[in-house]
Design a protein around this motif. Structure first.
Motif, PDB file in Angstrom:
ATOM      1  N   PRO A 124       0.802  -1.230   0.000  1.00 12.75           N
ATOM      2  CA  PRO A 124       0.000   0.000   0.000  1.00 12.75           C
ATOM      3  C   PRO A 124       0.831   1.274   0.000  1.00 12.75           C
ATOM      4  O   PRO A 124       0.455   2.258  -0.637  1.00 12.75           O
ATOM      5  CB  PRO A 124      -0.864  -0.117   1.260  1.00 12.75           C
ATOM      6  N   ALA A 125       1.965   1.276   0.690  1.00 13.12           N
ATOM      7  CA  ALA A 125       2.805   2.475   0.712  1.00 13.12           C
ATOM      8  C   ALA A 125       3.392   2.738  -0.674  1.00 13.12           C
ATOM      9  O   ALA A 125       3.437   3.888  -1.135  1.00 13.12           O
ATOM     10  CB  ALA A 125       3.916   2.320   1.745  1.00 13.12           C
ATOM     11  N   ALA A 126       3.832   1.690  -1.348  1.00 13.10           N
ATOM     12  CA  ALA A 126       4.374   1.849  -2.694  1.00 13.10           C
ATOM     13  C   ALA A 126       3.302   2.315  -3.669  1.00 13.10           C
ATOM     14  O   ALA A 126       3.568   3.130  -4.561  1.00 13.10           O
ATOM     15  CB  ALA A 126       4.977   0.532  -3.174  1.00 13.10           C
ATOM     16  N   VAL A 127       2.099   1.806  -3.501  1.00  9.03           N
ATOM     17  CA  VAL A 127       0.992   2.227  -4.364  1.00  9.03           C
ATOM     18  C   VAL A 127       0.707   3.712  -4.166  1.00  9.03           C
ATOM     19  O   VAL A 127       0.556   4.466  -5.137  1.00  9.03           O
ATOM     20  CB  VAL A 127      -0.266   1.377  -4.088  1.00  9.03           C
ATOM     21  N   ARG A 128       0.674   4.155  -2.927  1.00  6.76           N
ATOM     22  CA  ARG A 128       0.425   5.585  -2.657  1.00  6.76           C
ATOM     23  C   ARG A 128       1.509   6.450  -3.290  1.00  6.76           C
ATOM     24  O   ARG A 128       1.210   7.477  -3.923  1.00  6.76           O
ATOM     25  CB  ARG A 128       0.363   5.834  -1.149  1.00  6.76           C
ATOM     26  N   ARG A 129       2.768   6.057  -3.107  1.00  5.11           N
ATOM     27  CA  ARG A 129       3.867   6.844  -3.680  1.00  5.11           C
ATOM     28  C   ARG A 129       3.764   6.902  -5.201  1.00  5.11           C
ATOM     29  O   ARG A 129       3.962   7.966  -5.810  1.00  5.11           O
ATOM     30  CB  ARG A 129       5.212   6.232  -3.276  1.00  5.11           C
ATOM     31  N   THR A 130       3.487   5.783  -5.801  1.00 11.89           N
ATOM     32  CA  THR A 130       3.418   5.730  -7.261  1.00 11.89           C
ATOM     33  C   THR A 130       2.261   6.566  -7.788  1.00 11.89           C
ATOM     34  O   THR A 130       2.418   7.337  -8.755  1.00 11.89           O
ATOM     35  CB  THR A 130       3.264   4.276  -7.731  1.00 11.89           C
ATOM     36  N   PHE A 131       1.109   6.457  -7.178  1.00  8.38           N
ATOM     37  CA  PHE A 131      -0.056   7.191  -7.665  1.00  8.38           C
ATOM     38  C   PHE A 131       0.118   8.690  -7.455  1.00  8.38           C
ATOM     39  O   PHE A 131      -0.271   9.493  -8.313  1.00  8.38           O
ATOM     40  CB  PHE A 131      -1.327   6.690  -6.984  1.00  8.38           C
ATOM     41  N   ASP A 132       0.716   9.067  -6.332  1.00  5.26           N
ATOM     42  CA  ASP A 132       1.004  10.484  -6.107  1.00  5.26           C
ATOM     43  C   ASP A 132       2.006  11.000  -7.136  1.00  5.26           C
ATOM     44  O   ASP A 132       1.898  12.132  -7.616  1.00  5.26           O
ATOM     45  CB  ASP A 132       1.539  10.703  -4.692  1.00  5.26           C
TER      46      ASP A 132
END
Length: 265
Positions: free
Chosen positions: A70-78
């Motif tokens: 989830p943290a990687a997903v947030r970083r990527t989407f941001d």
């Protein structure tokens, strides 16, 4: 003739480097959308993004991300929203499969399939949400499966996960309605992709052997489809592009079968 217009839109496709994800990215780009290709490997994602840019003359970029994190997903989407200036469409396509009878199904494989195919959809939806709300509209297209509507043997993790995706689609559609966000699930039948081809050997073993890989694929997929033909990835891409259009603004919370009649019986 009806033409889909997605100019000035930014679309993010998980598992976008190949198969159905690649076809969705191409269909969205053909309609004018800029494309963020997200896949496990950055070089693979970048190569797919470059090919889409060359073919359809839209801005693209590739990103590496494991949708289970989830943290990687947030970083990527941001990062996508920052790089492109916004985010309008999310196509949750990343998925994997593992085939085995329940009694022999490895626990770690169950966790892996669920983590990518269901949990990854949740993480991506959550990460995209604020960006879609900021735009005052949004489109989420979840690539589920006919196995989100019906079941087949030897695929307990996949069937459970895809049924979960259909349920998550409906829940997110209710929450997104007043914000102008639609959420739908495309439920393909047998599409000849690497994911399907890769099941052949395990299907032969699950059926007890004595048949070819081609016979195993036919038994597992085409026997259930009245049309008796594999679906082309471009068919799924075209439906995805339509669901992202303004003309589809009243379609939400819908599991839409594109399965050659599989779920009709």
């Amino acid at each position: 003739m009806f033409a889909i217009d997605l100019h000035d839109r930014i679309s993010l496709v998980t598992g976008g480097a190949r198969g159905i994800g690649r076809a969705c990215g191409e269909a969205l780009a053909r309609a004018g959308s800029r494309i963020a290709v997200v896949d496990l490997d950055e070089a693979t994602a970048a190569a797919a993004a470059d090919a889409i840019a060359a073919a359809f003359h839209v801005a693209t970029r590739g990103y590496a991300c494991d949708v289970r994190d989830p943290a990687a997903v947030r970083r990527t989407f941001d990062a996508v929203a920052s790089d492109f200036g916004a985010l309008d469409h999310l196509v949750n396509n990343a998925g994997i499969q593992f085939v085995s009878p329940i009694a022999e199904f490895p626990d770690d494989k169950y966790d892996l399939v669920r983590g990518v195919d269901l949990d990854g959809v949740f993480h991506a939806t959550k990460a995209a949400w604020k960006h879609l709300v900021a735009r005052g509209r949004g489109r989420i297209v979840n690539i589920a499966s006919v196995h989100g509507l019906v079941a087949s043997p030897f695929k307990p993790a996949y069937v459970a996960s895809k049924h979960g995706v259909v349920g998550l689609t409906k829940a997110a559609a209710l929450e997104g309605a007043e914000a102008g966000i639609t959420v739908n699930a495309i439920c393909p039948g047998a599409v000849m992709t690497d994911l399907v081809r890769g099941q052949a050997a395990d299907l032969v073993r699950s059926y007890g052997g004595g048949i070819s890989e081609e016979e195993a694929l036919e038994r597992a997929f085409l026997q259930a489809m009245p049309t008796k033909r594999f679906i082309d990835v471009a068919e799924v891409g075209a439906l995805c592009a339509f669901l992202c259009s303004d003309e589809a603004r009243s379609i939400t919370g819908a599991p839409i079968a594109i399965d050659g009649g599989w779920s009709a019986h």
